[in-house]
Design a protein around this motif. Structure first.
Motif, mmCIF file in Angstrom:
data_model
loop_
_atom_site.group_PDB
_atom_site.id
_atom_site.type_symbol
_atom_site.label_atom_id
_atom_site.label_comp_id
_atom_site.label_asym_id
_atom_site.label_seq_id
_atom_site.Cartn_x
_atom_site.Cartn_y
_atom_site.Cartn_z
ATOM 1 N N UNK A 49 2.503 1.761 -3.424
ATOM 2 C CA UNK A 49 1.541 2.193 -4.450
ATOM 3 C C UNK A 49 1.182 3.679 -4.264
ATOM 4 N N UNK A 50 0.973 4.068 -3.011
ATOM 5 C CA UNK A 50 0.645 5.477 -2.760
ATOM 6 C C UNK A 50 1.802 6.394 -3.161
ATOM 7 N N UNK B 164 -3.224 -7.640 -4.500
ATOM 8 C CA UNK B 164 -3.946 -7.798 -3.233
ATOM 9 C C UNK B 164 -4.719 -9.113 -3.208
ATOM 10 N N UNK B 165 -5.337 -9.441 -4.335
ATOM 11 C CA UNK B 165 -6.087 -10.702 -4.425
ATOM 12 C C UNK B 165 -5.124 -11.881 -4.259
ATOM 13 N N UNK C 14 1.877 6.725 -6.827
ATOM 14 C CA UNK C 14 0.783 7.561 -7.349
ATOM 15 C C UNK C 14 1.156 9.039 -7.331
ATOM 16 N N UNK D 50 -2.724 -2.992 -8.028
ATOM 17 C CA UNK D 50 -2.904 -3.179 -6.583
ATOM 18 C C UNK D 50 -3.960 -4.251 -6.315
ATOM 19 N N UNK D 51 -5.036 -4.184 -7.076
ATOM 20 C CA UNK D 51 -6.126 -5.153 -6.870
ATOM 21 C C UNK D 51 -5.658 -6.575 -7.177
ATOM 22 N N UNK E 96 -2.316 1.726 -11.589
ATOM 23 C CA UNK E 96 -1.804 1.321 -10.271
ATOM 24 C C UNK E 96 -2.894 0.637 -9.442
ATOM 25 N N UNK E 97 -4.103 1.193 -9.542
ATOM 26 C CA UNK E 97 -5.222 0.614 -8.796
ATOM 27 C C UNK E 97 -5.516 -0.809 -9.280
ATOM 28 N N UNK F 255 0.826 -1.205 0.000
ATOM 29 C CA UNK F 255 0.000 0.000 0.000
ATOM 30 C C UNK F 255 0.864 1.261 0.000
ATOM 31 N N UNK G 14 -0.936 10.813 -16.167
ATOM 32 C CA UNK G 14 -0.897 10.633 -14.704
ATOM 33 C C UNK G 14 -2.213 10.003 -14.224
ATOM 34 N N UNK G 15 -3.320 10.520 -14.738
ATOM 35 C CA UNK G 15 -4.629 9.972 -14.355
ATOM 36 C C UNK G 15 -4.716 8.486 -14.714
ATOM 37 N N UNK G 16 -4.303 8.162 -15.933
ATOM 38 C CA UNK G 16 -4.368 6.761 -16.371
ATOM 39 C C UNK G 16 -3.362 5.894 -15.616
ATOM 40 N N UNK H 218 -2.461 6.307 -12.459
ATOM 41 C CA UNK H 218 -3.036 5.995 -11.135
ATOM 42 C C UNK H 218 -4.108 4.915 -11.283
ATOM 43 N N UNK H 219 -4.874 4.997 -12.366
ATOM 44 C CA UNK H 219 -5.886 3.962 -12.620
ATOM 45 C C UNK H 219 -5.210 2.590 -12.777
#
Lengths: 491, 73
Positions: free
Chosen positions: B19-20, B68-69, B23, B64-65, B60-61, B16, B53-55, B57-58
């Motif tokens: 990733x932050x 995380x799974x 971002x 991360x998912x 990265x999410x 976490x 940058x927006x894409x 971060x998307x």
């Protein structure tokens, strides 16, 4: 048939359909989920698709359709702070929200105020957050009312009085919100989500291409406009030196508040399980990408103004927030104006309804029942929720009529107030005991007072930095001092 | 390799945090890009950077998912 009749017919037809669905769902919902708990979190049984559509319509509203294009048209490059903080909010949400959900399930929290009450062992703290959450939602509701007015005004091609239109639309949704429960709001949001997404992507991609042929041509017009803009216009494709502090403070502070809006917390608490919550976080972030076409519409508006295709001065308040609808009206036939207007208005109504609904629920449960009348019968609780909802709705309407603001800045004021709950909530969950009850309360009150002072009295941002940041500084200082002092006296 | 609960928690905290940090990493280049007056495909560099940058971060999410799974989230 005139263009205004077609456009308004579609808009109000859609409003009628959604209201009908809401009434039907409420009628059916009363039979299936009659318990008070259901009124609060729909029985924790919302699946991924329902929750995804509901959250999307709940989060994305007039600020996406009208506010973002408005800020892009008025100030240019600064608008990216809004899109970026939104996207970063999902990362933070992915980390924090599952914890919020599991704690809520373990401890039986139904509202954000329940969480505060439990964490700090104080009904007063719960009641404070219930009322503060509702009060800081007023600018958010005001934003929706203003947005609805702009949509109807533009779609009527100037034939309808926006004040009357605002009152009619908002009265309808206020009545629905008071009569219905979360279940029916969820049903309506499902309908809104699909129309909203289709409208923003279609107009965002088609408008610049139809108007200027290519993005290159669009930006060429904007470069020329930037060099010879009219007096009072602050448009810049780049960040000006004074924008940097604001930009940075927005992308660091606003994401902390994103998941603390009382209506969003309630949606999170209503999720079926933790996996759904996490998957949903990823799925809902897709909506955030739709802000890119919305921004392009704003740029198209200012470029059309620069080339004399739009007469309204969209660089000025409040005309900037008409950008999306004006572009649609100039470039597309009335039936498209009607569909887009319906999508934008539906999104605004669903967001306002969700916020109003939750504000009433919070007041009824955490103020009326827990603090004032613990033995109040259910009927009295529902009445108190409805009265409080009506008060918040009327206050928002009055502000929309008599003190209108730029939509995005209204949104940011709400965020600045809500973010004051972040340290107390998150530290309370992860590090219980960091703040005492009085420390938490004093800190939040101080932070919110600072935000209100900057917004209402000071009326400019100190050092150009977002008011939410200054509020948090005061909040943390006071919460820490009071908590440390209390702990020292106790030992 | 088996992972004990404490290690799993630590690795998730590290994930976490990383990733932050990632971002916000594009902030480092923001002022530089803002000062450039060049266009990429007709679009100002700052705007391309902000969209990227927006894409980012998307993305990265999404990553991360997935991670995380796999960590059992």
């Amino acid at each position: 048939m005139g263009g205004e009749a077609i456009a308004l017919g579609i808009i109000f037809g859609w409003l009628g359909v959604t209201a009908g669905v809401g009434v039907l769902a409420t009628y059916l919902g009363f039979r299936r989920v009659a318990a008070v708990d259901a009124w609060f979190v729909a029985g924790r049984r919302l699946g991924l698709l329902v929750l995804w559509l509901s959250l999307g319509a709940n989060i994305y509203s007039a600020y996406t359709f009208l506010g973002l294009p408005g800020l892009a048209a008025r100030e240019g490059g600064k608008v990216w702070a809004i899109t970026l903080y939104g996207m970063i909010s999902y990362l933070i949400g992915y980390i924090v929200v599952p914890r919020m959900w599991s704690k809520a399930k373990d401890r039986g929290w139904l509202t954000i105020a329940d969480a505060f009450e439990d964490i700090y062992g104080s009904r007063a703290v719960g009641a404070f957050t219930a009322i503060a959450g509702a009060l800081w939602s007023i600018p958010y509701i005001q934003l929706q009312i203003q947005g609805i007015g702009y949509i109807i005004e533009t779609a009527s091609y100037g034939a309808m009085n926006p004040v009357i239109a605002k009152v009619i639309a908002f009265t309808l949704i206020a009545i629905f919100t008071v009569v219905g429960g979360l279940m029916s709001v969820v049903f309506i949001n499902m309908l809104q989500g699909a129309l909203m997404l289709a409208a923003v992507w279609f107009i965002g991609i088609a408008a610049p291409l139809i108007a200027f042929g290519s993005l290159t041509n669009l930006f060429n017009v904007l470069q020329s406009y930037q060099l010879s803009q009219p007096a009072g216009s602050n448009f810049s494709l780049f960040l000006k030196p004074g924008d940097v502090g604001w930009f940075l403070s927005i992308i660091f502070i606003a994401p902390l508040a994103f998941w603390l809006w009382p209506n969003r917390v309630q949606n999170v608490f209503g999720a079926k399980d933790i996996k759904t919550t996490k998957r949903n976080m990823v799925a809902v972030s897709v909506y955030q990408i739709a802000q890119i076409p919305a921004i392009l519409v704003g740029l198209t508006a200012i470029a059309l103004f620069a080339t004399d295709s739009i007469a309204m001065p969209v660089f000025k308040k409040p005309f900037c927030d008409y950008s999306f609808m004006l572009v649609t009206r100039v470039l597309f036939p009335p039936w498209v104006v009607g569909l887009v207007g319906a999508g934008a208005m539906a999104a605004s109504i669903s967001t306002a309804a969700a916020i109003l609904h939750v504000s009433g629920a919070l007041f009824s449960r955490n103020v009326w029942q827990r603090l004032l009348r613990p033995s109040a019968p259910r009927r009295e609780l529902l009445l108190s929720a409805r009265v409080f909802t009506a008060v918040i709705a009327v206050a928002s309407l009055v502000l929309a009529l008599y003190a209108p603001g730029i939509l995005i800045y209204l949104l940011l004021v709400g965020y600045a107030g809500i973010v004051q709950m972040f340290p107390q909530y998150i530290l309370g969950m992860y590090r219980p005991g960091t703040f005492t009850r009085n420390g938490a309360l004093a800190g939040m009150a101080t932070g919110m007072a600072i935000v209100a002072y900057i917004k209402v009295i000071l009326r400019h941002l100190p050092l150009g930095i977002y008011e939410g940041f200054w509020g948090l500084i005061g909040n943390l200082a006071v919460a820490s001092i009071v908590s440390l002092t209390e702990k020292r006296f106790k030992t | 390799m088996l992972m004990v609960p404490g290690e799993r928690r630590l690795s998730r905290v590290a994930l976490y945090s990383a990733v932050l940090a990632l971002a916000y990493l594009p902030l480092a280049g923001l002022l530089l890009v803002n000062s450039l007056r060049v266009a990429i495909g007709g679009v100002p560099a700052l705007w391309v950077y902000a969209i990227g940058w927006t894409l980012f971060v998307f993305t990265l999410l999404l990553v991360l998912h997935v991670v995380d799974v796999r960590l059992g989230g």
